[in-house]
Write an enzyme that holds these catalytic residues in place. Sequence first.
Site, PDB file in Angstrom:
ATOM      1  N   HIS A 191     -27.274 -15.692  26.130  1.00 17.82           N
ATOM      2  CA  HIS A 191     -26.222 -15.440  27.119  1.00 17.82           C
ATOM      3  C   HIS A 191     -25.473 -16.700  27.542  1.00 17.82           C
ATOM      4  O   HIS A 191     -24.666 -16.652  28.459  1.00 17.82           O
ATOM      5  CB  HIS A 191     -26.828 -14.778  28.367  1.00 17.82           C
ATOM      6  CG  HIS A 191     -27.134 -13.325  28.164  1.00 17.82           C
ATOM      7  ND1 HIS A 191     -27.939 -12.877  27.138  1.00 17.82           N
ATOM      8  CD2 HIS A 191     -26.725 -12.210  28.828  1.00 17.82           C
ATOM      9  CE1 HIS A 191     -28.027 -11.561  27.199  1.00 17.82           C
ATOM     10  NE2 HIS A 191     -27.300 -11.127  28.200  1.00 17.82           N
ATOM     11  N   GLU A 243     -16.951  -4.201  25.443  1.00 15.31           N
ATOM     12  CA  GLU A 243     -16.097  -5.393  25.501  1.00 15.31           C
ATOM     13  C   GLU A 243     -14.938  -5.301  24.512  1.00 15.31           C
ATOM     14  O   GLU A 243     -13.821  -5.732  24.802  1.00 15.31           O
ATOM     15  CB  GLU A 243     -16.915  -6.658  25.210  1.00 15.31           C
ATOM     16  CG  GLU A 243     -18.020  -6.937  26.217  1.00 15.31           C
ATOM     17  CD  GLU A 243     -19.298  -6.168  25.917  1.00 15.31           C
ATOM     18  OE1 GLU A 243     -19.364  -5.493  24.863  1.00 15.31           O
ATOM     19  OE2 GLU A 243     -20.232  -6.226  26.749  1.00 15.31           O
ATOM     20  N   ARG A 259     -16.350 -18.296  39.832  1.00 15.48           N
ATOM     21  CA  ARG A 259     -16.245 -16.826  39.723  1.00 15.48           C
ATOM     22  C   ARG A 259     -16.020 -16.226  41.104  1.00 15.48           C
ATOM     23  O   ARG A 259     -15.286 -15.247  41.259  1.00 15.48           O
ATOM     24  CB  ARG A 259     -17.476 -16.216  39.075  1.00 15.48           C
ATOM     25  CG  ARG A 259     -18.758 -16.388  39.838  1.00 15.48           C
ATOM     26  CD  ARG A 259     -19.899 -15.544  39.245  1.00 15.48           C
ATOM     27  NE  ARG A 259     -21.184 -15.982  39.756  1.00 15.48           N
ATOM     28  CZ  ARG A 259     -22.246 -15.192  39.892  1.00 15.48           C
ATOM     29  NH1 ARG A 259     -22.182 -13.922  39.556  1.00 15.48           N
ATOM     30  NH2 ARG A 259     -23.383 -15.668  40.351  1.00 15.48           N
ATOM     31  N   HIS A 313      -4.667   3.589  -3.209  1.00 10.77           N
ATOM     32  CA  HIS A 313      -4.674   2.933  -1.899  1.00 10.77           C
ATOM     33  C   HIS A 313      -3.704   1.757  -1.845  1.00 10.77           C
ATOM     34  O   HIS A 313      -2.873   1.675  -0.949  1.00 10.77           O
ATOM     35  CB  HIS A 313      -6.097   2.465  -1.574  1.00 10.77           C
ATOM     36  CG  HIS A 313      -6.188   1.549  -0.395  1.00 10.77           C
ATOM     37  ND1 HIS A 313      -6.081   2.000   0.896  1.00 10.77           N
ATOM     38  CD2 HIS A 313      -6.368   0.209  -0.316  1.00 10.77           C
ATOM     39  CE1 HIS A 313      -6.197   0.970   1.727  1.00 10.77           C
ATOM     40  NE2 HIS A 313      -6.369  -0.127   1.018  1.00 10.77           N
ATOM     41  N   PRO A 367      -5.930  -5.266  10.979  1.00  8.28           N
ATOM     42  CA  PRO A 367      -7.379  -5.295  11.114  1.00  8.28           C
ATOM     43  C   PRO A 367      -7.846  -3.928  11.636  1.00  8.28           C
ATOM     44  O   PRO A 367      -7.438  -3.504  12.728  1.00  8.28           O
ATOM     45  CB  PRO A 367      -7.613  -6.425  12.124  1.00  8.28           C
ATOM     46  CG  PRO A 367      -6.413  -7.321  11.951  1.00  8.28           C
ATOM     47  CD  PRO A 367      -5.275  -6.360  11.712  1.00  8.28           C
ATOM     48  N   ARG A 402     -20.745 -19.520  36.819  1.00  5.12           N
ATOM     49  CA  ARG A 402     -21.687 -18.680  37.561  1.00  5.12           C
ATOM     50  C   ARG A 402     -22.178 -19.431  38.791  1.00  5.12           C
ATOM     51  O   ARG A 402     -22.370 -18.854  39.856  1.00  5.12           O
ATOM     52  CB  ARG A 402     -22.885 -18.358  36.674  1.00  5.12           C
ATOM     53  CG  ARG A 402     -24.020 -17.698  37.433  1.00  5.12           C
ATOM     54  CD  ARG A 402     -25.301 -17.605  36.612  1.00  5.12           C
ATOM     55  NE  ARG A 402     -26.307 -16.861  37.348  1.00  5.12           N
ATOM     56  CZ  ARG A 402     -27.580 -17.213  37.477  1.00  5.12           C
ATOM     57  NH1 ARG A 402     -28.033 -18.293  36.892  1.00  5.12           N
ATOM     58  NH2 ARG A 402     -28.409 -16.484  38.171  1.00  5.12           N
ATOM     59  N   ASP A 458      -9.794   6.584   7.706  1.00 10.89           N
ATOM     60  CA  ASP A 458     -11.248   6.510   7.555  1.00 10.89           C
ATOM     61  C   ASP A 458     -11.785   5.161   8.039  1.00 10.89           C
ATOM     62  O   ASP A 458     -12.796   5.093   8.718  1.00 10.89           O
ATOM     63  CB  ASP A 458     -11.625   6.681   6.075  1.00 10.89           C
ATOM     64  CG  ASP A 458     -11.379   8.094   5.573  1.00 10.89           C
ATOM     65  OD1 ASP A 458     -11.991   9.025   6.105  1.00 10.89           O
ATOM     66  OD2 ASP A 458     -10.559   8.251   4.659  1.00 10.89           O
ATOM     67  N   GLY A 459     -11.067   4.117   7.651  1.00 12.45           N
ATOM     68  CA  GLY A 459     -11.514   2.778   8.036  1.00 12.45           C
ATOM     69  C   GLY A 459     -11.523   2.608   9.542  1.00 12.45           C
ATOM     70  O   GLY A 459     -12.461   2.059  10.121  1.00 12.45           O
ATOM     71  N   HIS A 484       0.836  -1.199   0.000  1.00 14.00           N
ATOM     72  CA  HIS A 484       0.000   0.000   0.000  1.00 14.00           C
ATOM     73  C   HIS A 484       0.872   1.249   0.000  1.00 14.00           C
ATOM     74  O   HIS A 484       1.564   1.527   0.974  1.00 14.00           O
ATOM     75  CB  HIS A 484      -0.910  -0.001   1.230  1.00 14.00           C
ATOM     76  CG  HIS A 484      -1.807  -1.202   1.297  1.00 14.00           C
ATOM     77  ND1 HIS A 484      -1.359  -2.443   1.670  1.00 14.00           N
ATOM     78  CD2 HIS A 484      -3.127  -1.341   1.006  1.00 14.00           C
ATOM     79  CE1 HIS A 484      -2.367  -3.302   1.625  1.00 14.00           C
ATOM     80  NE2 HIS A 484      -3.449  -2.677   1.230  1.00 14.00           N
TER      81      HIS A 484
END
Lengths: 674, 674
Positions: free
Chosen positions: A481, A419, A365, A271, A125, A528, A165-166, A35
């Site tokens: 969930h 997250e 937990r 690009h 990424p 849990r 921009d990405g 690039h």
Amino acid sequence: MSEPASFATESIDRLVVNTIKTLTIDAVEKAKSGHCGLPMGCADFSFVLWTKFLDINPANPKWHARDRFVLSAGHGSMLIYSWLHLAGFESVTLDKIKNFRQAHSGTPGHPESHETLGVEVTTGPLGQGTGNSVGLAIASKYYAATFNTPDFTLVDNKVYAIVSDGDLQEGISHEAASLAGHLGLDNLVWFYDDNEVSIEGKTSLSYSDNVPARFQGYNWHVIDLPDGHDHKAIETALTEAKSIKGKPTIIIGRTVIGQGSPKLQGQPKAHSDAFGPAEVAATKKNLGWPEDADFLIPARVTEFFAEKRKEWAAKEAAWNATFAEYSAKYPEKAALWDKFLKLEIPADLARKLPTFPAGKAAATRNSGGDVLKAVFAEVPFLIGGSADLAPSTKTWIKEYGSFLKGEYAGRNLHFGIREHAMGTVVAGIGYYGGLIGFGSTFFVFTDYMRPPIRLGALSSIPGIYVFTHDSIFVGEDGPTHEPVEHLATLRAIPNVMVIRPSDANESAYAWVAALNHKTGPTVLALTRQNIPTFDRTKVAGAENLLKGGYVLWDSKPGTTPELILIGTGSEVHLALGAAEKLAEEGKAVRVVALPSWDIYEAQTAEYKESVLPAAVTKRVAVEAGITFGWERYTGFAGKTVTMSTFGMSAPYEKVAEEFGFTVDNVLATAKSLL
Amino acid sequence: MSEPASFATESIDRLVVNTIKTLTIDAVEKAKSGHCGLPMGCADFSFVLWTKFLDINPANPKWHARDRFVLSAGHGSMLIYSWLHLAGFESVTLDKIKNFRQAHSGTPGHPESHETLGVEVTTGPLGQGTGNSVGLAIASKYYAATFNTPDFTLVDNKVYAIVSDGDLQEGISHEAASLAGHLGLDNLVWFYDDNEVSIEGKTSLSYSDNVPARFQGYNWHVIDLPDGHDHKAIETALTEAKSIKGKPTIIIGRTVIGQGSPKLQGQPKAHSDAFGPAEVAATKKNLGWPEDADFLIPARVTEFFAEKRKEWAAKEAAWNATFAEYSAKYPEKAALWDKFLKLEIPADLARKLPTFPAGKAAATRNSGGDVLKAVFAEVPFLIGGSADLAPSTKTWIKEYGSFLKGEYAGRNLHFGIREHAMGTVVAGIGYYGGLIGFGSTFFVFTDYMRPPIRLGALSSIPGIYVFTHDSIFVGEDGPTHEPVEHLATLRAIPNVMVIRPSDANESAYAWVAALNHKTGPTVLALTRQNIPTFDRTKVAGAENLLKGGYVLWDSKPGTTPELILIGTGSEVHLALGAAEKLAEEGKAVRVVALPSWDIYEAQTAEYKESVLPAAVTKRVAVEAGITFGWERYTGFAGKTVTMSTFGMSAPYEKVAEEFGFTVDNVLATAKSLL
């Protein structure tokens, strides 16, 4: 090749900028891929940044108090390789630039921190670098709050990122920017390479955000730079950014992609991909460069950086002198600094963690939270928190305060319902060095944060993920969930260590394993619901977790078992329950606890044969997760008590019945093999 | 139980709102889990929306021209169940509300569209509904552009979503809102339940966005509603939102979480969990409700909705009358409407797709693009596009125009660099009904969009994902862009059909399989690089892809092979190459192409035994992906030519050598078993 006469009179700014541009087009041309657009469009900004603002020392890339530079738009990797080479980082020789994008070249297509010393963060990424930069800025603020004193400012570094921009279209940029604005991270500066071009065409095809309005909405300081190629204006903007207190800054610079290429500049085609010999020549001509010179670095540019290196070395030397004074006055803090840098985990950590009495049921937990509290006391370079689920994931350790705007000594981070940002921040803390970050949420939400987990694994940086609510036993919240495939999908990522402890005492060793795993992410999968705490006088010790898998119990020790039950996490006790019933019937049966496939696979062949002898093919695996992958241990002859569908909304005891996670069903499955 | 006298004089608005609130607290109390806070805080807004704006017909929940309601904050599921019950949807009886969060109750903890008729979209993982609502709005705009005529407005429906603090903190909300603003979707209205409370405490702990500024930055119409409980103001806001042209609207309503609970309202503790008997009683008292009445629906409320149902039924009846006139005048369009609704795929679709000549190498992304063009001609209800990678993924079919602001008849969507939004929009299109959406990007970026793929699988809605650049043979872009674990991690999700065709002709059948798979997402994994097109006169036909796996070639047909080579995608030709060499040595060897594990697993045991006989344990699997999972087919005795690490940046032929994806290495691996 002799240099053209014009080089003698050309400004050094222009010469350096054009060196960056021509190194880029030559490298991409030779590789026949890559690039050019971004490095050419950002050559001007990066010139001002690297030569007038960035405090680094190429002779010591790991000088800890350095500024950090993140190229979030990692496809523009030639920008970073060009700078590293010109600045004098040994990691990027001209030969390596000539081997851009080739095997083992140290100059991969996208920057990889573990491949190239001087690359702070692995990017490519899109959007990841935005979040990583926030993690770096958080780390820097925590360092400053921990080590600076009224008389010594050891840590006052900046984090600069180039974002495209990405990057800004990606959702992670929202989470990262919103969090950074909330925390008032004034050590963070983004340069938005606003070139109005993307792959499918002009960005206007899919994108019409008012970026200043958006970032004002995030409480950022916004600087508009109508000409992102104007060095004076860039310098003014960066000076302003450095002076702003209590807010991160975004400099929005209008740039021309591929600037310098007569035919392609400003076009989507600039690009990526090699320009082709004709356009390379035309570009060089346009830049006043010899058309037939490849990988040319003018002598004046070389000299300029030789001088620069002296300045840079002097900066570190001054800092080292300050640190020496500091060490004399604050020897304990100086020792702590070293401990941080080495990520020194006490060898006897396990002995300092809580133990849990047999017979008393506990959710891992909860035991994990108790362990974490003890870990905080022993490991001062561990900071982290939850994505708005601390009351459920039990990761808020109140004795250590919250990391809030202006209160940067707190070790509990409040990520908000973000997250993905959490994952990138944990990674950013790992990239910073001298700290380990952790993040916590429900296991099913790993799906929101796989990119940073993956990149952390690729880059071999530490980071601990505390995922609770690790199975269908989430219960009433239902299948949206309830993770079923998530153990499999994390085990599938190379270099991610997944640990699912079988009981409370294993949860302590899980933390020991996690903290000692400094070359990649660790995932702790915790329950849990309450599960039994084994009586370790009757079954093997919890310290065996450190081998990943082990013989928990043999009904007839010393004999080869007829059948092996293999379990992880909350299902180990079901395997044991079934085994005990089989033992009552006189069967020679073994229970193997397999809390970490990753650790187990790394053991010797002999050890693994001792746990799972090849001759014993009657095997039943029990895990409240998808079957996929278990065939590794069960083979064609074995069976599994696992999931093949999503879960359901109901009290967890009912869910267990529905899907056969009962001692009776495990027993029946085992008997079907006997 | 007789109703208190006050019920006779109370306003109907108040009675309905309080019925919603008390049904919620009663259901959560009985289930001993759930979330009261949102339903109580949004009871007022939803009252105005459901009784004065929402065009639906509870007697026919699937009336296609209805408005769509999305509860993005799915934890507030009792809001939706209460409304569905009161409105008269047969799917939610009072008995089902009394069994909230119990097994097979139809009222799971978070709303699931496949469990409860009337729930438009499965929600719970925060932010998903924001993107789904954009997909619904896109679908509606495409329908309007396709079917409305100058004289008939068949489609003019609205999409309403309730979004929470959590939804707006999630990155997906940025991608979704930015895209919706860019596209000018004026049929989309979000109500932001701005209650300033999250799980760890006040939202101010982690969140300080200026939401109006942010949404103005997205080109949305922003309505500020200082009192989100004021029915008149809500009605004014919704009227304004309906009237706005060319922009989506967000109504920012300040609300009180858990409103009505004397002790908990406005507090983080109101968010979730049962209030306990004392607070339930206190809340009822506070609301003028009999303290000892559970699940009480006042007679006036029942009457009110009986009247409402007449109005709703009349709305559909009027529409049906219009449609009858329309059918008379535009019979072809009416037939197309039916075809859309049935998602009618031509039975002979395969015959209408291109075939590819043997011997000519082709990348399956290219053949897939050729196929897609033919598919567009045959399947008018397919719309989709790429996340700014159309030139690389070959999914832009220029004959069918782009879907742009005001140009909603285009079938090519430009998602921008927003993979997550793309996934949620594809899902939203699937939820809308009568359309199939597709989205395309590089395979490695599936990590950005797993939540919508997963929820689509859970909800059994169609959606096609075209993922190109499906392995380490991405080459120069390097490991950040090279999927290795992604085949495994998608195969691991229940009800996702993953297909990796072996050559160009299989890519056509892959599209046939995808389009006929209407009960869950389909993933097509396609190559970047050229691979051979098999001579199907010498090996089994490409139509066998529809069985998922098949015997491609036997060196000695009719005899049991000594060894089986199993391959997928671009590695099948390596398996065949190695098999041919083994055949030259006289070995009886079989090559199995296994393009889709999911389809293959659904075949009969007999068929599977005919392809992979249990007696043949010498097996070699060849796939340029992680080993994890392959043990299902190779067992303890087999071997794999697969990946155990991340890839590398180099030309793809070099990458193939480095990792052993050569005929020679496959051959050597096979020989080691013989």
